[in-house]
Design a protein around this motif. Structure first.
Motif: not given
Ligand SMILES: Cc1ncc(COP(=O)(O)O)c(C=O)c1O
Length: 430
Positions: A412-430
């Protein structure tokens, strides 16, 4: 736990300790039975590879086989030292060999397909149903050729494919059905126990299964001819047939089950119904909790069927949540729920099938067939593996509702913090 304010460990660069406690089905009863057996001075194996009294194994092996017959309500049970060898024998017992094809699922443990190949027959992979995870009957029908002799169907994750539809396909094309029931003993499809629907089926007793004795497998069938051939294949039948009436040629091996394993398996069978009942309750609770979330698809079993939930598959709606599965799994792991991605690599993508080579010095039996193993032949199975599926065993004892709640809360929290996780995803890919 204050779930309103709690964020995600991964965003704080932390990894929490593992939440899940390991499942173990053996206990005092198995220990006592083993001690009693050892104290009795009985032999550790009752088999001998010659026609005669010992051809069918020892007292405990036979006792287990009678128990299994009564559990499944079938005429014959034949024990093996693994489900892998039992599957191999089931293909051989049906008389399938070089030049034949067997349609099977790519979404399973490798033993399902190698059991076909080890008889020098060709596995042909059909796609799976996205809700049941077992074979899709329409895809099976498209795979049938004049060489097809059987369907090796997998009762995956504790549930089943749509057997009414699958049996109709088998009937139309005069094919046998082998059930790989390694994961689903005790589950029911429209009033029938899985393992009793096909012409022959195989259950596993390996250490990962709901009941286990370390290693072991049992073949069950109502067909005497299949049972007799399986017994020959299990125990160097080529030697025994000289002394047996009406013998057929057979190339046997040593697939025999030991007495000590049978002692443990007998005790385990006494617990199977209760263990299944408990898993069903817990998994039902997990389904109810997951249904609260709009970006996951829980494992839903049709009303007139049951699953015994070997593991619990969860599909993420990747478009809706807008995160890669890799990120979701990393976040779940950091919360203390390490979760594998996908299930197994679809079998046609393994080097064995990609290279079409089973032996270093020969292309046989792949050179007998032009069947395709290209990526794309089973899009549903491939999507599950590469994109959307995870699975969990958090519902298994000794874990209880508290662990299930914590798991669902993490999702549930993964859904709630999806925006922050998307930033995390982008920063870990760059
Ligand atoms: C679907 C399936 N088939 C076959 C097997 C092989 O079982 P065993 O390890 O008893 O040989 C397994 C084991 O995990 C399985 O899950």
């Amino acid at each position: 736990m204050n779930t309103e304010t709690k964020s995600l460990a991964i965003l704080a660069g932390r990894t929490l300790p593992k939440y899940e406690r390991p499942y173990i089905s053996v206990g005092r009863e198995e220990r006592d039975a083993v001690v009693q057996f050892m104290d009795s001075g009985a032999e550790l194996s009752g088999f001998s590879g010659r026609a005669g009294d010992r051809f069918l194994g020892g007292v405990k092996v036979r006792e287990l086989e009678r128990e299994v017959e009564s559990f499944f309500g079938v005429k014959f049970a034949v024990s093996f030292n693994s489900a892998t060898t039992a599957l191999q024998a089931s293909v051989g017992a049906l008389g399938i060999g070089p030049g034949d094809e067997v349609v099977t699922s790519p979404f399973t443990m490798a033993a399902t397909a190698t059991a076909i190949l080890l008889n020098n027959a060709i596995p042909v992979f059909a796609d799976i149903d996205p809700m049941r995870y077992g074979l899709d009957p329409q895809s099976v029908e498209r795979c049938i050729t004049p060489r097809t002799k059987a369907i090796m169907s997998v009762n995956i994750f504790g549930g089943s494919p749509d057997y009414d539809a699958l049996r109709a396909v088998a009937k139309r094309h005069d094919l046998k059905i082998i059930e790989d029931n390694a994961q689903s003993s005790g589950a029911v499809y429209r009033g029938r126990l899985l393992g009793t629907i096909g012409d022959v089926s195989v259950m596993s007793l390996n250490v990962h299964k709901i009941i286990q004795c370390g290693e072991g497998g049992v073949l069950v069938t109502n067909d005497e001819h299949i049972a007799r051939r399986a017994q020959l294949l299990r125990n160097h039948g080529e030697v025994a047939i000289d002394d047996l009436e009406g013998h057929e040629v057979v190339l046997g091996s040593n697939y025999r089950f030991s007495e000590l394993h049978a002692v443990i398996a007998i005790e385990q069978f006494k617990k199977l119904h209760e263990l299944n009942r408990h898993r069903q309750q817990q998994a039902g609770y997990l389904t109810a909790r997951l249904s609260e979330l709009d970006f996951v698809r829980p494992y839903v079993i049709p009303e007139d069927e049951t699953s015994v939930y070997y593991v619990y598959p969860i599909q993420f709606d990747i478009d809706r949540i807008g995160l890669r599965r890799r990120t979701i799994v990393a976040a779940l792991s950091a919360e203390g729920f390490p979760t594998p991605e996908g299930y197994v690599k679809p079998l046609h993508l393994l080097p064995l099938f990609q290279d079409r080579r089973a032996y270093p010095n020969s292309k046989y039996p792949f050179d007998q067939s032009s069947v395709s193993y290209a990526r794309g032949i089973c899009p549903v199975a491939e999507r599950m593996y590469f994109e959307s599926l995870v699975f969990t065993t958090i519902f298994q004892p000794p874990n209880g509702r508290e662990e299930i709640d914590a798991f669902v809360d993490a999702i549930r929290r993964i859904g709630e913090y999806r925006d922050a996780l998307r930033n995390y995803e982008q920063s870990s890919e760059s």
